[in-house]
Design an enzyme around this catalytic site. Structure first.
Site, PDB file in Angstrom:
ATOM      1  N   LYS A 136     -32.889  62.918 -11.383  1.00 27.81           N
ATOM      2  CA  LYS A 136     -32.112  63.891 -12.162  1.00 27.81           C
ATOM      3  C   LYS A 136     -32.724  64.002 -13.558  1.00 27.81           C
ATOM      4  O   LYS A 136     -33.140  62.983 -14.133  1.00 27.81           O
ATOM      5  CB  LYS A 136     -30.656  63.419 -12.243  1.00 27.81           C
ATOM      6  CG  LYS A 136     -29.709  64.391 -12.936  1.00 27.81           C
ATOM      7  CD  LYS A 136     -28.282  63.851 -12.902  1.00 27.81           C
ATOM      8  CE  LYS A 136     -27.287  64.793 -13.545  1.00 27.81           C
ATOM      9  NZ  LYS A 136     -25.901  64.268 -13.507  1.00 27.81           N
TER      10      LYS A 136
ATOM     11  N   SER B 267     -22.472  67.453 -11.708  1.00 26.18           N
ATOM     12  CA  SER B 267     -23.649  67.996 -12.328  1.00 26.18           C
ATOM     13  C   SER B 267     -24.977  67.643 -11.648  1.00 26.18           C
ATOM     14  O   SER B 267     -25.986  68.277 -11.949  1.00 26.18           O
ATOM     15  CB  SER B 267     -23.698  67.515 -13.784  1.00 26.18           C
ATOM     16  OG  SER B 267     -23.844  66.109 -13.841  1.00 26.18           O
TER      17      SER B 267
ATOM     18  N   SER C 198     -20.043  63.410 -10.869  1.00 33.98           N
ATOM     19  CA  SER C 198     -21.289  64.169 -10.715  1.00 33.98           C
ATOM     20  C   SER C 198     -22.273  63.681  -9.660  1.00 33.98           C
ATOM     21  O   SER C 198     -23.235  64.374  -9.358  1.00 33.98           O
ATOM     22  CB  SER C 198     -22.018  64.235 -12.046  1.00 33.98           C
ATOM     23  OG  SER C 198     -21.469  65.270 -12.808  1.00 33.98           O
TER      24      SER C 198
HETATM   25  N1  GLN Z   1     -17.556  67.741 -13.866  1.00 34.94           N
HETATM   26  C1  GLN Z   1     -17.253  66.727 -14.828  1.00 34.94           C
HETATM   27  C2  GLN Z   1     -17.564  67.261 -16.214  1.00 34.94           C
HETATM   28  O1  GLN Z   1     -17.841  68.392 -16.324  1.00 34.94           O
HETATM   29  C3  GLN Z   1     -18.043  65.487 -14.538  1.00 34.94           C
HETATM   30  C4  GLN Z   1     -19.462  65.605 -14.895  1.00 34.94           C
HETATM   31  C5  GLN Z   1     -20.231  64.362 -14.644  1.00 34.94           C
HETATM   32  O2  GLN Z   1     -19.822  63.481 -13.886  1.00 34.94           O
HETATM   33  N2  GLN Z   1     -21.358  64.238 -15.313  1.00 34.94           N
HETATM   34  O3  GLN Z   1     -17.520  66.564 -17.178  1.00 34.94           O
END
Ligand code: GLN
Length: 488
Positions: free
Chosen positions: A81, A156, A180
């Site tokens: 990532k 994400s 994410s």
């Molecule tokens: N969707 C969540 C956010 O927008 C979690 C994102 C993540 O785990 N990095 O913060």
């Protein structure tokens, strides 16, 4: 090896490599060809390091020729990532502000994979600074879900999950602050594990919300997940929150039987608005776990669950607002130059460098931490965080694990939720409490609705990765959802 989407798992590839039926260079070439073929549709990769990958593959083939090399990741391609630092390789966080940032060092997890002889194919697309649930917040481009390209892969870590599902890589690393890793794993029909907070070093991970972030694997099956965790887990003196617990061999716990294990089903996770097919699939999956010998209690309650989302959207933006203060155009990253005034330069750097969601979070966080509001928002959120954690602790006195859906819906359409941040935030209702409490949790394939994947989440007590892997493995042995591949 052909360029088609069917890839061996890590453990299968390891057998092929060890018996010399396949070389790392061949396997790497097959992945690179598949990337060429699939990328015009999927758009999962920000950077492809093909030349460096082939060099690593050649080196790996030499290592594999030595009899005493037993590392199961040697010679196997991986995708990282794009929020983990890779020495000499652009690390963008899918943000304009870091678009040309080339780190001078490797994140600990990357260093560990390199030491294991892994082959790094490149960097995966993500929501900007890992803020989002669909990868649509990437400032670079949007990734499609290999199961239906008009839908999101989740986020994400959407690029990582989509690339594994599309057969562009054998496995990938993601990061999970509120879901994410698990939510995109669920959306793409792959396995995704968020380890206990402190289990895997965050050194070299671009910080979003430091008390919540964890790095973990996205893989094609549970055995691979255990193998990758073996490689990346462990104490790291460079991360002050990393925990000096010994790291077991996570493959040892994998067995097909669950006799004696007690599993609770928290009713708050079958929320109003849950897609009926998702609920039905998870209930069927839980019956399967019962059939494998687990004792299921359907009447478990975590009454503070409904506060988790609110707590998260105070704490995560607060930490983000502090972490992102460093992007001022002075030290590194994008820098606005058309002014002589330092303050204007900083302001314009941030105005042009950050996308809308990142700015929204910085404003929310700055507000929650400001004098006069700190007690009302941030401090209150921290208190409720403690309540949520204690509630889990109490349940784990009676249960070995909890099982829930990973996400209340199957993958949604690209563009469907971009105008309504609150709808987007709701996509993580089932995953966020786990980060709030610092627990380990895994998402595994558990069915389909209209051709779209459904993920099941298994949550464990702190440092009980072995237990959740065991449950996940037993379920996987008894089903074949993980074997379904998208028709790209
Ligand atoms: N969707 C969540 C956010 O927008 C979690 C994102 C993540 O785990 N990095 O913060």
């Amino acid at each position: 090896m052909t360029a088609s989407g069917n890839r061996p798992t890590i453990h299968e590839a390891n057998q092929l490599l060890k018996s010399r039926k396949l070389s790392s260079v061949e396997l790497t070439r097959a992945c690179l060809e598949r990337i060429k073929e699939a990328e015009p549709k999927v758009h999962a990769l920000v950077t492809v390091t093909d030349q460096a990958a082939l060099k690593q593959a050649e080196a790996a083939d030499k290592l594999l020729a030595q009899k005493d090399n037993h590392n199961p990741l040697t010679g196997i391609p991986v995708l990282i990532k794009d929020n983990m630092c890779t020495k000499g390789v652009r690390t963008t966080c899918s943000s304009k502000i870091l678009e040309n940032f080339i780190p001078p060092y490797d994140a600990t997890v990357v260093e560990k994979l390199n030491n294991a002889g892994a082959v790094v194919l490149g960097k995966a697309n993500m929501d900007e600074f890992a803020m989002g649930s669909s990868t649509e917040n990437s400032a670079l481009f949007t990734t499609g879900n290999p199961w239906d390209l008009s839908r999101v892969p989740g986020g994400s870590s959407g690029g990582s999950a989509a690339a594994v599902a599309a057969g562009e890589t054998i496995y990938a690393l993601g990061s999970d602050t509120g879901g994410s890793i698990r939510q995109p794993a669920g959306f793409c029909n792959v396995v995704g594990l968020k380890p206990t907070y402190g289990r895997v070093s965050r050194y070299g991970l671009v910080a979003f919300a430091s008390s919540l972030d964890q790095i973990g694997p996205l893989t094609q099956d549970v055995t691979d997940c255990a193998l990758v965790l073996n490689a990346i887990a462990g104490y790291d003196p460079r991360d002050s929150t990393s925990v000096p617990h010994p790291t077991p061999d996570y493959t040892r716990c994998l067995s097909a039987e669950l006799k004696g294990l007690k599993i609770g089903i928290p009713k708050e996770y079958f929320v109003a608005g849950i897609q009926p097919e998702v609920e039905a699939a998870i209930r069927t999956a839980i019956d399967k776990l019962a059939g494998l010998g687990a004792r299921i209690d359907w009447e478990v309650s975590l009454p503070h669950t409904s506060y988790a989302l609110a707590v998260y959207y105070i704490i995560a933006p607060s930490e983000a607002s502090a972490n992102l203060a460093r992007y001022d155009g002075v030290k590194y990253g994008f820098s606005y130059k058309e002014t002589d005034n330092m303050w204007t330069a900083m302001e314009k750097t941030r105005q042009h460098g950050f996308g809308a969601e990142v700015k929204r979070r910085i404003m929310l966080g700055t507000y929650a931490l400001s004098a006069g509001y700190y007690d009302a928002w941030y401090l209150k959120a921290q208190k409720v965080r403690t309540l949520i954690r204690r509630e889990f602790d109490r349940l784990f006195e009676k249960f070995d694990a909890l099982v829930t859906p990973t996400s209340p819906t199957t993958p949604f359409k690209i563009g469907e939720k971009t105008d309504d941040p609150l709808q987007m935030y709701l996509s993580d209702v089932c995953t966020i409490p786990v980060n709030i409490a610092g627990l380990p949790a895994i998402s595994i394939p558990a069915g389909f609705a209209d051709g779209l994947p459904i993920g099941m989440q298994i949550i464990g007590k702190p440092f009980s990765e072995e237990t959740i892997l065991k449950i996940a493995y037993a379920y996987e042995q008894a089903t074949d959802w993980h074997k379904h591949k998208p028709n790209l």
